[in-house]
Design a protein around this motif. Structure first.
Motif, PDB file in Angstrom:
ATOM      1  N   VAL A 124      -1.361  66.880 -35.472  1.00 62.96           N
ATOM      2  CA  VAL A 124      -1.173  66.551 -33.913  1.00 62.96           C
ATOM      3  C   VAL A 124      -0.768  67.838 -33.025  1.00 62.96           C
ATOM      4  N   SER A 125      -1.237  68.335 -32.133  1.00 61.15           N
ATOM      5  CA  SER A 125      -0.590  69.387 -31.304  1.00 61.15           C
ATOM      6  C   SER A 125      -1.098  69.057 -29.979  1.00 61.15           C
ATOM      7  N   PRO A 126      -0.541  69.783 -28.854  1.00 56.73           N
ATOM      8  CA  PRO A 126      -1.102  69.727 -27.666  1.00 56.73           C
ATOM      9  C   PRO A 126      -2.540  70.006 -27.371  1.00 56.73           C
ATOM     10  N   LEU A 127      -3.097  70.807 -28.188  1.00 57.99           N
ATOM     11  CA  LEU A 127      -4.530  70.941 -28.518  1.00 57.99           C
ATOM     12  C   LEU A 127      -5.552  69.940 -28.623  1.00 57.99           C
ATOM     13  N   CYS A 128      -5.036  68.918 -29.182  1.00 59.91           N
ATOM     14  CA  CYS A 128      -5.788  67.658 -29.391  1.00 59.91           C
ATOM     15  C   CYS A 128      -6.024  67.153 -27.948  1.00 59.91           C
ATOM     16  N   GLY A 135      -8.794  61.526 -20.580  1.00 61.12           N
ATOM     17  CA  GLY A 135      -7.671  61.919 -19.937  1.00 61.12           C
ATOM     18  C   GLY A 135      -6.764  60.859 -19.832  1.00 61.12           C
ATOM     19  N   LYS A 136      -6.671  59.838 -20.771  1.00 60.73           N
ATOM     20  CA  LYS A 136      -5.877  58.592 -20.752  1.00 60.73           C
ATOM     21  C   LYS A 136      -4.646  58.841 -21.460  1.00 60.73           C
ATOM     22  N   ILE A 137      -4.329  59.811 -22.208  1.00 53.55           N
ATOM     23  CA  ILE A 137      -3.197  59.911 -22.927  1.00 53.55           C
ATOM     24  C   ILE A 137      -2.212  61.040 -22.180  1.00 53.55           C
ATOM     25  N   PRO A 138      -1.191  60.606 -21.456  1.00 53.91           N
ATOM     26  CA  PRO A 138      -0.277  61.774 -21.111  1.00 53.91           C
ATOM     27  C   PRO A 138       0.136  62.708 -22.033  1.00 53.91           C
ATOM     28  N   LEU A 139       0.418  63.886 -21.655  1.00 54.65           N
ATOM     29  CA  LEU A 139       0.953  65.020 -22.338  1.00 54.65           C
ATOM     30  C   LEU A 139       2.351  65.259 -21.885  1.00 54.65           C
ATOM     31  N   ILE A 140       3.350  64.901 -22.661  1.00 55.84           N
ATOM     32  CA  ILE A 140       4.727  65.031 -22.325  1.00 55.84           C
ATOM     33  C   ILE A 140       5.278  66.407 -22.801  1.00 55.84           C
ATOM     34  N   LEU A 141       5.631  67.286 -22.129  1.00 55.16           N
ATOM     35  CA  LEU A 141       6.258  68.442 -22.789  1.00 55.16           C
ATOM     36  C   LEU A 141       7.716  68.999 -22.607  1.00 55.16           C
ATOM     37  N   ASP A 142       8.185  69.275 -23.410  1.00 61.64           N
ATOM     38  CA  ASP A 142       9.579  69.536 -23.536  1.00 61.64           C
ATOM     39  C   ASP A 142       9.702  70.700 -22.584  1.00 61.64           C
ATOM     40  N   ALA A 143      10.770  70.500 -21.573  1.00 64.96           N
ATOM     41  CA  ALA A 143      10.984  71.464 -20.399  1.00 64.96           C
ATOM     42  C   ALA A 143      11.306  72.833 -20.972  1.00 64.96           C
ATOM     43  N   ASP A 144      11.901  72.881 -22.279  1.00 60.26           N
ATOM     44  CA  ASP A 144      12.504  73.886 -22.656  1.00 60.26           C
ATOM     45  C   ASP A 144      11.613  75.003 -23.325  1.00 60.26           C
ATOM     46  N   LEU A 145      10.158  74.671 -23.323  1.00 65.39           N
ATOM     47  CA  LEU A 145       9.311  75.337 -24.004  1.00 65.39           C
ATOM     48  C   LEU A 145       8.951  76.445 -23.120  1.00 65.39           C
ATOM     49  N   ALA A 146       9.241  76.247 -21.728  1.00 69.66           N
ATOM     50  CA  ALA A 146       8.979  77.281 -20.502  1.00 69.66           C
ATOM     51  C   ALA A 146       9.824  78.417 -20.877  1.00 69.66           C
ATOM     52  N   ARG A 174      -4.676  71.440 -18.569  1.00 66.22           N
ATOM     53  CA  ARG A 174      -5.056  71.134 -17.505  1.00 66.22           C
ATOM     54  C   ARG A 174      -6.567  71.338 -17.349  1.00 66.22           C
ATOM     55  N   ALA A 175      -7.325  72.292 -17.861  1.00 64.30           N
ATOM     56  CA  ALA A 175      -8.694  72.415 -18.382  1.00 64.30           C
ATOM     57  C   ALA A 175      -9.217  71.129 -19.111  1.00 64.30           C
ATOM     58  N   THR A 176      -8.266  70.395 -19.764  1.00 68.79           N
ATOM     59  CA  THR A 176      -8.857  69.132 -20.729  1.00 68.79           C
ATOM     60  C   THR A 176      -8.683  68.150 -19.875  1.00 68.79           C
ATOM     61  N   GLY A 177      -7.982  68.066 -18.636  1.00 69.09           N
ATOM     62  CA  GLY A 177      -7.902  66.876 -17.708  1.00 69.09           C
ATOM     63  C   GLY A 177      -6.553  66.163 -18.017  1.00 69.09           C
ATOM     64  N   HIS A 178      -5.575  67.191 -18.252  1.00 57.96           N
ATOM     65  CA  HIS A 178      -4.275  66.696 -18.781  1.00 57.96           C
ATOM     66  C   HIS A 178      -3.191  67.610 -18.188  1.00 57.96           C
ATOM     67  N   GLU A 179      -2.497  66.896 -16.913  1.00 60.19           N
ATOM     68  CA  GLU A 179      -1.494  67.793 -16.135  1.00 60.19           C
ATOM     69  C   GLU A 179      -0.200  67.505 -16.845  1.00 60.19           C
ATOM     70  N   PRO A 180       0.442  68.297 -17.397  1.00 61.01           N
ATOM     71  CA  PRO A 180       1.883  68.027 -18.424  1.00 61.01           C
ATOM     72  C   PRO A 180       2.763  67.526 -17.427  1.00 61.01           C
ATOM     73  N   VAL A 181       3.484  66.614 -17.943  1.00 60.42           N
ATOM     74  CA  VAL A 181       4.675  66.142 -17.468  1.00 60.42           C
ATOM     75  C   VAL A 181       5.838  66.672 -18.118  1.00 60.42           C
ATOM     76  N   PHE A 182       6.959  67.172 -17.561  1.00 64.05           N
ATOM     77  CA  PHE A 182       7.961  67.884 -18.440  1.00 64.05           C
ATOM     78  C   PHE A 182       9.227  66.863 -18.344  1.00 64.05           C
ATOM     79  N   TYR A 183       9.977  66.972 -19.635  1.00 62.68           N
ATOM     80  CA  TYR A 183      10.989  66.321 -19.789  1.00 62.68           C
ATOM     81  C   TYR A 183      12.000  67.204 -20.621  1.00 62.68           C
ATOM     82  N   ARG A 184      13.343  67.068 -20.203  1.00 66.70           N
ATOM     83  CA  ARG A 184      14.304  67.642 -20.700  1.00 66.70           C
ATOM     84  C   ARG A 184      14.721  66.918 -21.959  1.00 66.70           C
TER      85      ARG A 184
END
Length: 185
Positions: A124-128, A135-146, A174-184
């Protein structure tokens, strides 16, 4: 083992073609990255099961972080999330469930993982997100990745890793229809 003078920026900028692979999953990721004009660097390694094993096979520099990924579901199984965070962090499911508005979180079964993201456990990775065409599955990203210039993850197969810029990970999502949601975390 860390090679001497390893520099991710230099490798990504060179746009070295990835090695030929018999893995359809890897080839699909490399094709999608190329189609989106996203520079990346790919390596092959033995199968890695869990982010804690990654240090043995995946070199990084001070500007790069390896990620770990959790495919989670709510207690009724009606909602799923793909959570990506820095591999060295502890996944805080209690705070994460509050952030997601879920009373309980659990790990998805291999069957649900395959149905939702077209991927096997350990890969598993965000690339999947590219496999979740609706676009049914939300992508939640650790805000510290930035805080890192480069992100390292599996190319949908745990026998390889791919490095790309943080901004390009967002572009890919975003190109795959997933607007990331950022979480600390």
């Amino acid at each position: 083992m860390q090679p001497e003078n390893f520099n991710v920026a230099s490798l990504v900028a060179q746009r070295i073609a990835p090695p030929f692979t018999e893995s359809e999953a890897k080839n699909a990721v490399y094709t999608k990255l190329n189609d989106l004009d996203i520079p990346f660097y790919a390596i092959d390694h033995p199968p890695v099961h869990g982010a804690d094993c990654v240090e043995n096979y995946v070199p990084v520099d001070e500007h790069t972080v390896v990620v770990k990924n959790l495919y989670l579901r709510n207690d009724t199984g009606t909602k799923s999330w793909l959570v990506t965070e820095c591999y060295h962090k502890h996944a805080d499911l209690i705070n994460l469930r509050a952030f997601l508005g879920s009373s309980r979180l659990g790990f998805c079964s291999p069957e649900r993982l395959w149905k939702g993201l077209g991927i096997r456990p350990g890969s598993v990775s965000p690339l999947c997100c590219m496999n979740d065409t609706e676009g049914k599955i939300p992508l939640i990203l650790d805000a510290d990745l930035a805080t890192y210039a480069y992100i390292c993850m599996h190319p949908n197969d745990n026998t390889g890793s791919v490095y790309l810029k943080y901004e390009d990970l967002l572009k890919f999502a975003r190109a795959t229809g997933h607007e990331p949601v950022f979480y600390r975390v």
